[in-house]
Design an enzyme around this catalytic site. Structure first.
Site, mmCIF file in Angstrom:
data_model
loop_
_atom_site.group_PDB
_atom_site.id
_atom_site.type_symbol
_atom_site.label_atom_id
_atom_site.label_comp_id
_atom_site.label_asym_id
_atom_site.label_seq_id
_atom_site.Cartn_x
_atom_site.Cartn_y
_atom_site.Cartn_z
ATOM 1 N N GLY A 201 0.827 -1.193 0.000
ATOM 2 C CA GLY A 201 0.000 0.000 0.000
ATOM 3 C C GLY A 201 0.863 1.245 0.000
ATOM 4 O O GLY A 201 2.022 1.218 -0.422
ATOM 5 N N ARG A 202 0.304 2.357 0.484
ATOM 6 C CA ARG A 202 1.044 3.620 0.481
ATOM 7 C C ARG A 202 2.367 3.511 1.215
ATOM 8 O O ARG A 202 3.419 3.929 0.717
ATOM 9 C CB ARG A 202 0.197 4.721 1.135
ATOM 10 C CG ARG A 202 -1.052 5.131 0.386
ATOM 11 C CD ARG A 202 -1.766 6.214 1.193
ATOM 12 N NE ARG A 202 -3.001 6.659 0.589
ATOM 13 C CZ ARG A 202 -4.191 6.110 0.797
ATOM 14 N NH1 ARG A 202 -4.281 5.053 1.600
ATOM 15 N NH2 ARG A 202 -5.264 6.594 0.222
ATOM 16 N N ILE A 203 2.329 2.966 2.434
ATOM 17 C CA ILE A 203 3.544 2.895 3.248
ATOM 18 C C ILE A 203 4.523 1.889 2.658
ATOM 19 O O ILE A 203 5.730 2.150 2.584
ATOM 20 C CB ILE A 203 3.197 2.559 4.707
ATOM 21 C CG1 ILE A 203 2.399 3.715 5.333
ATOM 22 C CG2 ILE A 203 4.458 2.293 5.516
ATOM 23 C CD1 ILE A 203 1.814 3.402 6.701
ATOM 24 N N ARG B 34 -1.990 -9.417 -1.148
ATOM 25 C CA ARG B 34 -3.039 -10.435 -1.287
ATOM 26 C C ARG B 34 -3.680 -10.412 -2.672
ATOM 27 O O ARG B 34 -4.148 -11.428 -3.165
ATOM 28 C CB ARG B 34 -4.111 -10.230 -0.219
ATOM 29 C CG ARG B 34 -3.640 -10.567 1.183
ATOM 30 C CD ARG B 34 -4.805 -10.594 2.151
ATOM 31 N NE ARG B 34 -4.372 -10.742 3.532
ATOM 32 C CZ ARG B 34 -4.076 -11.894 4.115
ATOM 33 N NH1 ARG B 34 -4.135 -13.019 3.413
ATOM 34 N NH2 ARG B 34 -3.705 -11.944 5.372
ATOM 35 N N ILE C 282 6.647 -2.427 10.975
ATOM 36 C CA ILE C 282 6.148 -1.077 11.226
ATOM 37 C C ILE C 282 4.640 -1.031 11.006
ATOM 38 O O ILE C 282 4.065 0.039 10.810
ATOM 39 C CB ILE C 282 6.859 -0.030 10.336
ATOM 40 C CG1 ILE C 282 6.753 -0.407 8.850
ATOM 41 C CG2 ILE C 282 8.314 0.136 10.755
ATOM 42 C CD1 ILE C 282 7.257 0.669 7.901
ATOM 43 N N ALA C 283 4.006 -2.202 11.048
ATOM 44 C CA ALA C 283 2.567 -2.308 10.792
ATOM 45 C C ALA C 283 1.814 -2.235 12.116
ATOM 46 O O ALA C 283 1.645 -1.167 12.693
ATOM 47 C CB ALA C 283 2.268 -3.599 10.036
ATOM 48 N N ARG C 284 1.345 -3.363 12.594
ATOM 49 C CA ARG C 284 0.714 -3.508 13.903
ATOM 50 C C ARG C 284 1.266 -4.762 14.549
ATOM 51 O O ARG C 284 1.619 -5.730 13.882
ATOM 52 C CB ARG C 284 -0.810 -3.614 13.774
ATOM 53 C CG ARG C 284 -1.507 -2.286 13.526
ATOM 54 C CD ARG C 284 -1.481 -1.395 14.764
ATOM 55 N NE ARG C 284 -2.254 -0.162 14.580
ATOM 56 C CZ ARG C 284 -1.745 0.994 14.218
ATOM 57 N NH1 ARG C 284 -0.435 1.074 13.967
ATOM 58 N NH2 ARG C 284 -2.506 2.057 14.100
ATOM 59 N N GLU D 27 0.779 -3.639 23.258
ATOM 60 C CA GLU D 27 1.355 -2.351 23.673
ATOM 61 C C GLU D 27 0.578 -1.751 24.842
ATOM 62 O O GLU D 27 -0.652 -1.844 24.886
ATOM 63 C CB GLU D 27 1.334 -1.378 22.484
ATOM 64 C CG GLU D 27 2.226 -1.808 21.343
ATOM 65 C CD GLU D 27 2.204 -0.826 20.176
ATOM 66 O OE1 GLU D 27 1.757 0.326 20.353
ATOM 67 O OE2 GLU D 27 2.623 -1.213 19.084
ATOM 68 N N HIS E 40 6.851 2.710 19.338
ATOM 69 C CA HIS E 40 5.824 3.100 18.361
ATOM 70 C C HIS E 40 6.014 4.556 17.918
ATOM 71 O O HIS E 40 5.142 5.404 18.071
ATOM 72 C CB HIS E 40 4.419 2.895 18.931
ATOM 73 C CG HIS E 40 3.391 2.673 17.867
ATOM 74 N ND1 HIS E 40 2.355 1.777 18.008
ATOM 75 C CD2 HIS E 40 3.229 3.228 16.634
ATOM 76 C CE1 HIS E 40 1.583 1.801 16.922
ATOM 77 N NE2 HIS E 40 2.104 2.667 16.073
ATOM 78 N N GLY F 118 6.454 5.582 14.789
ATOM 79 C CA GLY F 118 6.210 5.718 13.356
ATOM 80 C C GLY F 118 5.848 7.109 12.873
ATOM 81 O O GLY F 118 6.389 7.584 11.874
#
Length: 315
Positions: free
Chosen positions: A154-156, A177, A233-235, A264, A282, A284
């Site tokens: 995606g964007r990131i 996917r 760097i996602a979740r 977290e 976190h 980011g």
């Protein structure tokens, strides 16, 4: 004047803009809303500006609901049950574009830090244990020219890929996917495990929650090269944290760089004890101008809702 709840402290400029337009209640607690508190917020406020950790699960969307919009502060919204919100007539938005470059920058920070053992090296110096430069001391992974594998284009993911490709001459592979065309030299790989096996450095940028929960499991990590570096760097819930700890403890992979964690702010002691992991709290999007842009974007969605317009960043 509509009542707006802001669930966590935001930059002063955002709060001033919100107060100029709405009757604002600002929570002073640093922890997220519990499910019961989220349910009360939906009952008592016209709009809510929530963020990571707020418990807007399906259970929160019961009883009387006054709230018309949840304008999330952040691109990730796995703490909000969007289907339950939609069924209750509550619109949901996020802040996608504002976070892209800052999050990608942290991705590169973690790639470089984990590969070049920067965290370990700093701890050595701070502890007064450095004995001086030696030709074979603290040898890490050379980044330039290594193959990067992006999970979620995606964007990131694309922003990370561009930095790697054009900044460090890194061939780019990616797993998505669905088929995804991108405007740079990069090759889509059909399976997650093939990507894990082929890349020298893995960077995870998929959304959290849903089908992505536990996406990176023991089998995926086992597919990586023993010299591989893993970056998230996602979740935190995208990764089986116990499996990652085991892989790092056994030397199954060379190292990791993590900005997010499964529970977290809890970070397992076993993870904190490892020298071959760089861990950040976190960070980011942790730059003032970025957080201001995120806050204004969330506020713009609330204003659009208040004026009866479509939400610019509806999810």
């Amino acid at each position: 004047m509509k009542k707006l709840l802001i669930t966590r402290a935001l930059p002063d400029s955002v709060l001033a803009a919100a107060r100029a337009r709405f009757d604002v209640t600002l929570r002073t607690e640093t922890a997220g809303l519990s499910v019961a508190e989220a349910a009360a917020a939906l009952r008592d406020y016209d709009a809510v500006l929530p963020t990571l950790g707020d418990g807007f699960t399906a259970e929160a969307f019961t009883g009387d609901i006054r709230c018309g919009v949840l304008a999330n502060f952040g691109v990730g919204y796995n703490h909000i049950d969007v289907a339950a919100a939609r069924a209750a007539g509550v619109a949901v938005s996020n802040t996608p574009d504002a976070v892209t470059d800052a999050t990608a920058d942290i991705g590169l920070t973690l790639i470089l830090s984990a590969c070049r053992r920067a965290g370990e090296g700093e701890r050595l110096v701070r502890a007064g244990l450095w004995t001086g430069w030696q030709p074979t001391q603290m040898l890490g992974t050379h980044v330039t020219g290594k193959t990067v594998g992006i999970i979620g284009m995606g964007r990131i993911g694309q922003a990370v890929a561009r930095r790697c490709l054009y900044g460090f001459d890194m061939p780019v592979l990616y797993f998505n996917r669905s088929p995804k065309m991108v405007d740079m030299p990069a090759r889509q790989v059909d399976s997650l495990h093939d990507l894990m096996a082929q890349a020298d450095i893995i960077v995870v940028t998929v959304p959290g929650g849903g089908a992505n929960t536990g996406l990176i499991d023991a089998a995926a990590l086992a597919a990586m090269k023993p010299t591989g570096i893993f970056v998230n760097i996602a979740r935190g819930d995208v990764v089986d944290e116990d499996a990652l700890i085991a892989a790092l403890q056994k030397g199954q992979i060379a190292g990791a760089g993590l900005d997010v964690f499964a529970k977290e702010p809890f970070v397992p002691e076993a993870l904190r004890a490892l020298e071959n992991v760089v861990i950040l709290p976190h960070l980011g999007t942790a730059a003032l101008e970025v957080r201001e842009a995120m806050g204004q974007m969330a506020l713009d969605n609330i204003i659009a809702w208040d004026e009866g317009r479509a939400l610019p960043q509806a999810v």
